[in-house]
Design a protein around this motif. Sequence first.
Motif, mmCIF file in Angstrom:
data_model
loop_
_atom_site.group_PDB
_atom_site.id
_atom_site.type_symbol
_atom_site.label_atom_id
_atom_site.label_comp_id
_atom_site.label_asym_id
_atom_site.label_seq_id
_atom_site.Cartn_x
_atom_site.Cartn_y
_atom_site.Cartn_z
ATOM 1 N N LEU A 1 0.860 -1.171 0.000
ATOM 2 C CA LEU A 1 0.000 0.000 0.000
ATOM 3 C C LEU A 1 0.897 1.221 0.000
ATOM 4 C CD1 LEU A 1 -2.535 -1.178 2.754
ATOM 5 C CD2 LEU A 1 -2.784 -1.367 0.267
ATOM 6 N N ILE A 2 0.907 1.966 -1.106
ATOM 7 C CA ILE A 2 1.828 3.081 -1.293
ATOM 8 C C ILE A 2 1.035 4.385 -1.302
ATOM 9 C CG2 ILE A 2 3.581 4.101 -2.790
ATOM 10 C CD1 ILE A 2 3.984 1.275 -3.970
ATOM 11 N N VAL A 3 1.378 5.283 -0.363
ATOM 12 C CA VAL A 3 0.711 6.577 -0.285
ATOM 13 C C VAL A 3 1.764 7.656 -0.060
ATOM 14 C CG1 VAL A 3 -1.352 5.505 0.702
ATOM 15 C CG2 VAL A 3 0.333 6.539 2.213
ATOM 16 N N LYS A 4 1.379 8.912 -0.249
ATOM 17 C CA LYS A 4 2.256 10.025 0.090
ATOM 18 C C LYS A 4 2.428 10.088 1.604
ATOM 19 C CE LYS A 4 0.962 12.990 -3.825
ATOM 20 N NZ LYS A 4 0.347 14.297 -4.200
ATOM 21 N N LYS A 5 3.627 10.479 2.029
ATOM 22 C CA LYS A 5 3.872 10.594 3.467
ATOM 23 C C LYS A 5 2.897 11.566 4.119
ATOM 24 C CE LYS A 5 7.387 11.593 6.954
ATOM 25 N NZ LYS A 5 6.468 12.491 7.726
ATOM 26 N N SER A 6 2.609 12.668 3.444
ATOM 27 C CA SER A 6 1.690 13.662 4.015
ATOM 28 C C SER A 6 0.296 13.077 4.202
ATOM 29 C CB SER A 6 1.634 14.902 3.124
ATOM 30 O OG SER A 6 1.213 14.553 1.810
ATOM 31 N N ASP A 7 -0.139 12.210 3.262
ATOM 32 C CA ASP A 7 -1.448 11.572 3.395
ATOM 33 C C ASP A 7 -1.455 10.558 4.540
ATOM 34 O OD1 ASP A 7 -2.581 13.014 1.353
ATOM 35 O OD2 ASP A 7 -2.180 11.495 -0.181
ATOM 36 N N ALA A 8 -0.368 9.803 4.665
ATOM 37 C CA ALA A 8 -0.277 8.843 5.776
ATOM 38 C C ALA A 8 -0.288 9.577 7.109
ATOM 39 C CB ALA A 8 0.987 8.001 5.640
ATOM 40 N N ASP A 9 0.426 10.700 7.189
ATOM 41 C CA ASP A 9 0.436 11.484 8.428
ATOM 42 C C ASP A 9 -0.968 11.979 8.754
ATOM 43 O OD1 ASP A 9 3.147 11.081 8.615
ATOM 44 O OD2 ASP A 9 3.698 13.049 7.810
ATOM 45 N N TRP A 10 -1.701 12.427 7.747
ATOM 46 C CA TRP A 10 -3.071 12.898 7.973
ATOM 47 C C TRP A 10 -3.951 11.753 8.462
ATOM 48 C CZ3 TRP A 10 -7.855 11.459 6.359
ATOM 49 C CH2 TRP A 10 -8.914 12.349 6.613
ATOM 50 N N MET A 11 -3.842 10.599 7.818
ATOM 51 C CA MET A 11 -4.700 9.455 8.152
ATOM 52 C C MET A 11 -4.455 8.977 9.576
ATOM 53 S SD MET A 11 -5.136 5.900 5.981
ATOM 54 C CE MET A 11 -3.403 5.418 6.187
ATOM 55 N N HIS A 12 -3.211 9.017 10.030
ATOM 56 C CA HIS A 12 -2.865 8.506 11.351
ATOM 57 C C HIS A 12 -2.920 9.560 12.445
ATOM 58 C CE1 HIS A 12 -1.780 4.439 10.178
ATOM 59 N NE2 HIS A 12 -1.119 4.920 9.150
ATOM 60 N N ASN A 13 -3.215 10.800 12.083
ATOM 61 C CA ASN A 13 -3.356 11.835 13.091
ATOM 62 C C ASN A 13 -4.514 11.472 14.025
ATOM 63 O OD1 ASN A 13 -4.757 14.476 14.076
ATOM 64 N ND2 ASN A 13 -2.691 15.128 13.504
ATOM 65 N N ASN A 14 -4.326 11.710 15.323
ATOM 66 C CA ASN A 14 -5.316 11.279 16.313
ATOM 67 C C ASN A 14 -6.704 11.856 16.055
ATOM 68 O OD1 ASN A 14 -5.871 9.743 18.704
ATOM 69 N ND2 ASN A 14 -6.036 11.655 19.851
ATOM 70 N N LEU A 15 -6.781 13.038 15.457
ATOM 71 C CA LEU A 15 -8.087 13.639 15.168
ATOM 72 C C LEU A 15 -8.737 13.041 13.926
ATOM 73 C CD1 LEU A 15 -7.453 17.432 15.884
ATOM 74 C CD2 LEU A 15 -8.377 15.674 17.410
ATOM 75 N N ASN A 16 -7.960 12.306 13.130
ATOM 76 C CA ASN A 16 -8.485 11.793 11.862
ATOM 77 C C ASN A 16 -8.639 10.269 11.829
ATOM 78 O OD1 ASN A 16 -8.392 14.447 10.859
ATOM 79 N ND2 ASN A 16 -6.278 14.186 10.156
ATOM 80 N N VAL A 17 -8.128 9.562 12.826
ATOM 81 C CA VAL A 17 -8.102 8.098 12.724
ATOM 82 C C VAL A 17 -9.493 7.493 12.587
ATOM 83 C CG1 VAL A 17 -5.888 7.742 13.862
ATOM 84 C CG2 VAL A 17 -7.976 7.853 15.241
ATOM 85 N N MET A 18 -10.532 8.178 13.112
ATOM 86 C CA MET A 18 -11.885 7.632 13.004
ATOM 87 C C MET A 18 -12.605 8.099 11.740
ATOM 88 S SD MET A 18 -12.005 5.542 15.345
ATOM 89 C CE MET A 18 -13.667 5.018 14.909
ATOM 90 N N SER A 19 -11.928 8.891 10.927
ATOM 91 C CA SER A 19 -12.536 9.344 9.681
ATOM 92 C C SER A 19 -12.535 8.208 8.659
ATOM 93 C CB SER A 19 -11.765 10.531 9.115
ATOM 94 O OG SER A 19 -12.240 10.856 7.816
#
Length: 307
Positions: A1-19
């Motif tokens: 699974l290959i994504v941009k680092k900035s997208d991975a950081d957004w996805m794993h941010n504590n405010l976004n993990v449930m999105s």
Amino acid sequence: LIVKKSDADWMHNNLNVMSNKRIGCTMIYDEREIFYGVGLRLKGSEHSRTVNERMGFNVNLHSDQLFRGIHPELGIDRSESTGFGQREMLFHQTLNHCGGVPTKYSDLIQVLTPRPAHTGSAELQLARYSDIYLDDQYDGGSDGTVFEYELVYQLNSTDTGSPEGNKVPNPDSVVGTTIRNLGDSPEAYRWTFLIKNNEDQDDYSRIIPFCKAMQLTGASFTSQITNHIEVDQWLRATAATALSGAGDNYGGDGAQHNAQFYARPGDGRILYFPHDVDAFFDGSRPIVPNGDISKLITVPAYARAYY
């Protein structure tokens, strides 16, 4: 699974993990087949999305390049209740071999993820209890509705500590209910019996009478429940789940969640689909896991069939 680092950081941010908002991803399968521009999100409850050992992924594919030519969506599950593991596959493989009980089929994979902490073995969940599965197993199967029996999860804090802040996944609290009469309005059932398909139809016309019948007792229960469920199917599915030794599960230890119910088209009867059988395995659990089965097996013929 290959994504941009900035997208991975957004996805794993504590405010976004449930999105469930998806980020762009390139998926490579078996080092041979490339799926460009698929949608990736995290998978699981707030209990798993916030823990490295349990975090899973969900992939949404394009209609012109389905996985193995049929699957538009994939679950990549790494969680075994409170830790890492894929033992639930053994339960479903057992049911696939014995037959007679609705069950899932998954493959064991090695997944290479955007962050090394999540790379390792995983369960590749394919059709699960989706429309693909239903149409393959039942006449007009996807016309019926699948409901997930769940707890209501309440988030109890924000990132600022004030009511105006953003909700964060932990800590939380849960509330559940037995399968019972919650009234005539679908709104009373909506967050306990979550619709998994045909959401636009919003059809609770079968699940509400079923819940009302499940609350009955004595002769009223045993005479009316056969209008709402296929008794032998419930007994077989419950027996298999109880035999697994799983806890935190409706069919394992009577928990008020982790089951799926299917309103079969045609006769409208509710079938019991074993689901989320991956927690707290214990060989000493009672073999009659909940009050619903206890009421059913007061009928001697049902008790004989169950045992």
